[in-house]
Design an enzyme around this catalytic site. Structure first.
Site, PDB file in Angstrom:
ATOM      1  N   GLU A  73     143.185  62.101 -10.850  1.00  0.00           N
ATOM      2  CA  GLU A  73     143.787  61.771 -12.136  1.00  0.00           C
ATOM      3  C   GLU A  73     144.259  63.002 -12.910  1.00  0.00           C
ATOM      4  O   GLU A  73     144.961  62.871 -13.921  1.00  0.00           O
ATOM      5  CB  GLU A  73     142.779  60.971 -12.980  1.00  0.00           C
ATOM      6  CG  GLU A  73     142.555  59.568 -12.429  1.00  0.00           C
ATOM      7  CD  GLU A  73     141.529  58.773 -13.217  1.00  0.00           C
ATOM      8  OE1 GLU A  73     140.715  59.394 -13.925  1.00  0.00           O
ATOM      9  OE2 GLU A  73     141.542  57.537 -13.115  1.00  0.00           O
ATOM     10  N   GLU A 108     126.506  61.249   4.955  1.00  0.00           N
ATOM     11  CA  GLU A 108     125.816  61.933   3.861  1.00  0.00           C
ATOM     12  C   GLU A 108     124.542  62.643   4.319  1.00  0.00           C
ATOM     13  O   GLU A 108     123.971  63.452   3.598  1.00  0.00           O
ATOM     14  CB  GLU A 108     125.470  60.946   2.748  1.00  0.00           C
ATOM     15  CG  GLU A 108     124.383  59.954   3.102  1.00  0.00           C
ATOM     16  CD  GLU A 108     124.044  59.055   1.920  1.00  0.00           C
ATOM     17  OE1 GLU A 108     122.903  59.149   1.439  1.00  0.00           O
ATOM     18  OE2 GLU A 108     124.921  58.281   1.487  1.00  0.00           O
TER      19      GLU A 108
END
Length: 309
Positions: free
Chosen positions: A82, A113
């Site tokens: 963004e 992960e």
């Protein structure tokens, strides 16, 4: 180990969650969400310190790199994505990395992960340097992918921020600044996309917005460095120029067109009484800070030193 984490604990108020009606569910979730802002507020000093250091790094040509797994990684990628449309930031200036790569944005990548070497490898892949700042995001504070990445960032000499939602998070031993909003047990036990995810999003909003403000990407509370990539943003750019100059919509649109759609250039051209090229040179001299450029100009159109701010 998990049983010791606040984010994995059971919330007494939701122990009969599946027996609640829809309205009761909504009211319970909303009442728990109301706790998030206060938890984030308690981390104000640490967030501000992160903003100060990160903005200085970026001003010197460094980068901000978010990395995490699962929801944490997705939120980092979102915040990075963004920055270009909102602040006209170089896409390479703020980067988001997620364990398992871009596929993991929409599909769980098994085991991604759990490998600390993958965290190091991903940071190596973007050529992490001592000029950069990283934000390791791990709600639990113990995600191996994040811990491995932070250890590598330490070796490189990058500035390290840890973001977790559990006290005594393991990642704190690897960071220069730690941001730990403790939001408590989730309504749905262990579902950290909820309160912990909301807290993470709030903190990332503060960091990126604060950094970009410090870099001169705003004028008062106006987004003067936005990139008008669609009709909504083009209309917003015209509106911003109109607000900052008191020109009509038509006049603001014409001024903006004459300045190649550059909001800062248009505002400075008007208030300083210079050509668009002259405005660009002034902005360059002041590292893109419109307020500073205005203060240094003669301001023949009567702009005060605090126009827009």
């Amino acid at each position: 180990m998990l049983e010791s984490l606040t984010t994995e604990a059971r919330l007494p108020a939701s122990e009969m969650l599946d027996a609640l009606g829809a309205l009761e569910l909504v009211e319970l979730i909303n009442s728990e969400d109301a706790r998030v802002a206060a938890a984030v507020g308690e981390q104000a000093v640490a967030i501000a310190e992160a903003i100060d250091v990160i903005s200085a790094r970026l001003a010197d040509g460094g980068r901000l790199i978010y990395f995490g797994a699962g929801t944490s990684g997705r939120l980092g990628v979102l915040d990075a994505a963004e920055c270009p449309p909102t602040f006209n930031a170089d896409p390479k200036q703020v980067i988001g990395l997620i364990a398992g790569g871009l596929t993991a944005l929409t599909t769980a990548v098994e085991g991604a992960e759990d490998n600390p070497k993958m965290g190091e490898a991903d940071l190596r892949s973007v050529n992490l340097s001592a000029n950069d700042a990283v934000v390791g995001i791990a709600t639990s504070g113990r995600t191996p992918y994040v811990l491995g990445g932070l250890e590598y960032a330490c070796e490189v000499g990058a500035f390290r921020v840890g973001l977790a939602c559990n006290r005594d998070a393991e990642l704190t031993t690897r960071c220069n600044v730690n941001i730990i909003p403790v939001v408590g047990p989730e309504v749905l036990s262990g579902s950290t996309r909820m309160k912990a995810g909301t807290a993470t999003k709030m903190v990332l909003n503060m960091i990126s917005t604060g950094v970009m403000i410090r870099l001169g990407k705003t004028f008062g509370n106006l987004m003067v460095d936005l990139r008008a990539t669609n009709s909504k943003l083009a209309a917003r750019a015209t509106r911003i120029v109109g607000i900052a100059t008191a020109l009509s919509e038509k006049e603001a649109s014409e001024l903006l067109q004459n300045c190649n759609g550059e909001v800062k250039t248009a505002i400075l051209t008007y208030h300083a009484g210079v050509s668009p090229d002259g405005a660009r040179q002034l902005l360059m001299h002041h590292n893109g800070h419109l307020q500073r450029a205005l203060k240094s100009s003669a301001q023949p159109n009567g702009a005060s030193n605090n126009v827009g701010g």
